[in-house]
Motif scaffolding. Structure first.
Motif, PDB file in Angstrom:
ATOM      1  N   PHE A  39      -1.109 -16.454  19.427  1.00 29.11           N
ATOM      2  CA  PHE A  39       0.151 -16.942  18.866  1.00 29.11           C
ATOM      3  C   PHE A  39      -0.043 -17.428  17.432  1.00 29.11           C
ATOM      4  N   ILE A  40      -1.052 -18.256  17.214  1.00 37.04           N
ATOM      5  CA  ILE A  40      -1.302 -18.807  15.874  1.00 37.04           C
ATOM      6  C   ILE A  40      -1.630 -17.695  14.883  1.00 37.04           C
ATOM      7  N   ASN A  41      -2.519 -16.790  15.274  1.00 40.79           N
ATOM      8  CA  ASN A  41      -2.931 -15.726  14.350  1.00 40.79           C
ATOM      9  C   ASN A  41      -1.788 -14.773  14.021  1.00 40.79           C
ATOM     10  N   PHE A  42      -1.006 -14.390  15.030  1.00 41.22           N
ATOM     11  CA  PHE A  42       0.119 -13.493  14.756  1.00 41.22           C
ATOM     12  C   PHE A  42       1.254 -14.226  14.048  1.00 41.22           C
TER      13      PHE A  42
ATOM     14  N   SER B 278      -1.463   2.319  -9.270  1.00 41.49           N
ATOM     15  CA  SER B 278      -2.591   3.225  -9.104  1.00 41.49           C
ATOM     16  C   SER B 278      -3.428   2.666  -7.960  1.00 41.49           C
ATOM     17  N   LYS B 279      -3.527   3.425  -6.875  1.00 43.92           N
ATOM     18  CA  LYS B 279      -4.231   2.956  -5.679  1.00 43.92           C
ATOM     19  C   LYS B 279      -5.559   3.681  -5.527  1.00 43.92           C
ATOM     20  N   ALA B 280      -6.470   3.016  -4.856  1.00 38.76           N
ATOM     21  CA  ALA B 280      -7.793   3.591  -4.617  1.00 38.76           C
ATOM     22  C   ALA B 280      -7.672   4.882  -3.822  1.00 38.76           C
ATOM     23  N   PRO B 281      -8.511   5.858  -4.124  1.00 40.62           N
ATOM     24  CA  PRO B 281      -8.471   7.116  -3.372  1.00 40.62           C
ATOM     25  C   PRO B 281      -8.741   6.931  -1.875  1.00 40.62           C
ATOM     26  N   TRP B 282      -9.408   5.852  -1.502  1.00 34.01           N
ATOM     27  CA  TRP B 282      -9.726   5.599  -0.093  1.00 34.01           C
ATOM     28  C   TRP B 282      -8.667   4.731   0.606  1.00 34.01           C
ATOM     29  N   THR B 283      -7.521   4.532  -0.039  1.00 33.66           N
ATOM     30  CA  THR B 283      -6.446   3.756   0.577  1.00 33.66           C
ATOM     31  C   THR B 283      -5.983   4.463   1.850  1.00 33.66           C
ATOM     32  N   PRO B 284      -6.064   3.765   2.988  1.00 37.08           N
ATOM     33  CA  PRO B 284      -5.642   4.419   4.237  1.00 37.08           C
ATOM     34  C   PRO B 284      -4.125   4.538   4.314  1.00 37.08           C
ATOM     35  N   PRO B 285      -3.635   5.399   5.210  1.00 40.40           N
ATOM     36  CA  PRO B 285      -2.177   5.483   5.405  1.00 40.40           C
ATOM     37  C   PRO B 285      -1.626   4.157   5.912  1.00 40.40           C
ATOM     38  N   GLY B 286      -0.354   3.928   5.678  1.00 43.20           N
ATOM     39  CA  GLY B 286       0.272   2.649   6.000  1.00 43.20           C
ATOM     40  C   GLY B 286       0.103   2.187   7.429  1.00 43.20           C
ATOM     41  N   TRP B 287       0.175   3.103   8.399  1.00 47.01           N
ATOM     42  CA  TRP B 287       0.084   2.714   9.806  1.00 47.01           C
ATOM     43  C   TRP B 287      -1.272   2.108  10.138  1.00 47.01           C
ATOM     44  N   VAL B 288      -2.311   2.432   9.374  1.00 47.69           N
ATOM     45  CA  VAL B 288      -3.654   1.911   9.647  1.00 47.69           C
ATOM     46  C   VAL B 288      -3.677   0.394   9.474  1.00 47.69           C
ATOM     47  N   PHE B 289      -2.920  -0.112   8.522  1.00 46.10           N
ATOM     48  CA  PHE B 289      -2.918  -1.552   8.267  1.00 46.10           C
ATOM     49  C   PHE B 289      -2.409  -2.330   9.477  1.00 46.10           C
ATOM     50  N   GLY B 290      -1.303  -1.890  10.046  1.00 47.12           N
ATOM     51  CA  GLY B 290      -0.759  -2.558  11.229  1.00 47.12           C
ATOM     52  C   GLY B 290      -1.702  -2.479  12.409  1.00 47.12           C
TER      53      GLY B 290
ATOM     54  N   THR C 267      -3.640  -5.778  13.943  1.00 46.46           N
ATOM     55  CA  THR C 267      -3.398  -6.100  15.354  1.00 46.46           C
ATOM     56  C   THR C 267      -4.723  -6.183  16.102  1.00 46.46           C
ATOM     57  N   THR C 268      -5.561  -5.178  15.931  1.00 44.46           N
ATOM     58  CA  THR C 268      -6.864  -5.159  16.591  1.00 44.46           C
ATOM     59  C   THR C 268      -7.715  -6.353  16.165  1.00 44.46           C
ATOM     60  N   ILE C 269      -7.753  -6.615  14.869  1.00 45.10           N
ATOM     61  CA  ILE C 269      -8.558  -7.714  14.337  1.00 45.10           C
ATOM     62  C   ILE C 269      -8.101  -9.050  14.904  1.00 45.10           C
ATOM     63  N   MET C 270      -6.800  -9.281  14.942  1.00 46.26           N
ATOM     64  CA  MET C 270      -6.304 -10.574  15.423  1.00 46.26           C
ATOM     65  C   MET C 270      -6.518 -10.755  16.927  1.00 46.26           C
ATOM     66  N   VAL C 271      -6.452  -9.671  17.685  1.00 44.92           N
ATOM     67  CA  VAL C 271      -6.752  -9.774  19.114  1.00 44.92           C
ATOM     68  C   VAL C 271      -8.222 -10.141  19.302  1.00 44.92           C
ATOM     69  N   LEU C 272      -9.114  -9.416  18.631  1.00 44.67           N
ATOM     70  CA  LEU C 272     -10.548  -9.699  18.754  1.00 44.67           C
ATOM     71  C   LEU C 272     -10.897 -11.081  18.209  1.00 44.67           C
ATOM     72  N   PHE C 273     -10.286 -11.459  17.093  1.00 41.91           N
ATOM     73  CA  PHE C 273     -10.546 -12.772  16.492  1.00 41.91           C
ATOM     74  C   PHE C 273     -10.075 -13.886  17.429  1.00 41.91           C
ATOM     75  N   SER C 274      -8.961 -13.681  18.085  1.00 40.08           N
ATOM     76  CA  SER C 274      -8.443 -14.688  19.017  1.00 40.08           C
ATOM     77  C   SER C 274      -9.378 -14.861  20.211  1.00 40.08           C
ATOM     78  N   ILE C 275      -9.904 -13.769  20.715  1.00 40.56           N
ATOM     79  CA  ILE C 275     -10.876 -13.856  21.811  1.00 40.56           C
ATOM     80  C   ILE C 275     -12.126 -14.580  21.330  1.00 40.56           C
ATOM     81  N   TYR C 276     -12.579 -14.225  20.138  1.00 34.78           N
ATOM     82  CA  TYR C 276     -13.752 -14.875  19.537  1.00 34.78           C
ATOM     83  C   TYR C 276     -13.524 -16.382  19.400  1.00 34.78           C
ATOM     84  N   LEU C 277     -12.381 -16.763  18.835  1.00 36.42           N
ATOM     85  CA  LEU C 277     -12.087 -18.182  18.606  1.00 36.42           C
ATOM     86  C   LEU C 277     -12.009 -18.942  19.925  1.00 36.42           C
TER      87      LEU C 277
END
Length: 152
Positions: free
Chosen positions: A10-13, A36-48, A52-62
């Motif tokens: 809840f806090i992280n999201f 001008s964006k970096a050539p390695w900029t991922p597509p927009g959906w990758v960010f979401g 999401t994955t990071i915050m789930v794992l971080f919440s379990i870690y915390l």
């Protein structure tokens, strides 16, 4: 432990939501689209997906970390700083267009996450792997922000 995971989720999201709320139009904005964006900029959906994955794992870690440490004050201070920096980056970069300040914010956030890894590795042992995607993503995001600073 499940209740703690839910609390940290809840806090992280909430932090991501607050940051997103103050982002303005963000990625679809004319300002961002003309950068001008970096050539390695991922597509927009990758960010979401990544956040999401990071915050789930971080919440379990915390949640696991909370039960393993005695000094809760240091933990709460570090977590609070990381939370604030995570909330700040979106509006600083996307709303105010302060790319250099955004770079400073994301570097400081990276230092905070690295602090968790280094400070609590002894207590967390293999559970430290849960936080590695966060630091890896911050390295990518920092490189994207740095590219925007240098080439715009």
């Amino acid at each position: 432990m499940v209740i703690r995971i839910i609390i940290f989720l809840f806090i992280n999201f909430l932090g991501l939501g607050i940051g997103g709320f103050f982002t303005g139009k963000g990625v679809p904005s004319e300002w961002y689209q003309t950068l001008s964006k970096a050539p390695w900029t991922p597509p927009g959906w990758v960010f979401g997906f990544a956040w999401t994955t990071i915050m789930v794992l971080f919440s379990i870690y915390l949640s696991a970390l909370w039960s393993k440490i005695e000094d809760k004050n240091t933990f709460l201070i570090a977590f609070g700083i990381a939370f604030l920096l995570n909330v700040l980056w979106n509006p600083v970069f996307f709303y105010y267009h302060y790319m250099l300040l955004g770079l400073i914010v994301i570097v400081l956030l990276s230092v905070c996450v690295l602090y968790f890894i280094l400070k609590y590795q002894t207590e967390m042992k293999w559970l430290t792997l849960l936080i590695l995607p966060y630091i890896l993503w911050l390295c990518i995001a920092t490189s994207l922000n740095a590219y925007a600073v240098i080439f715009n």
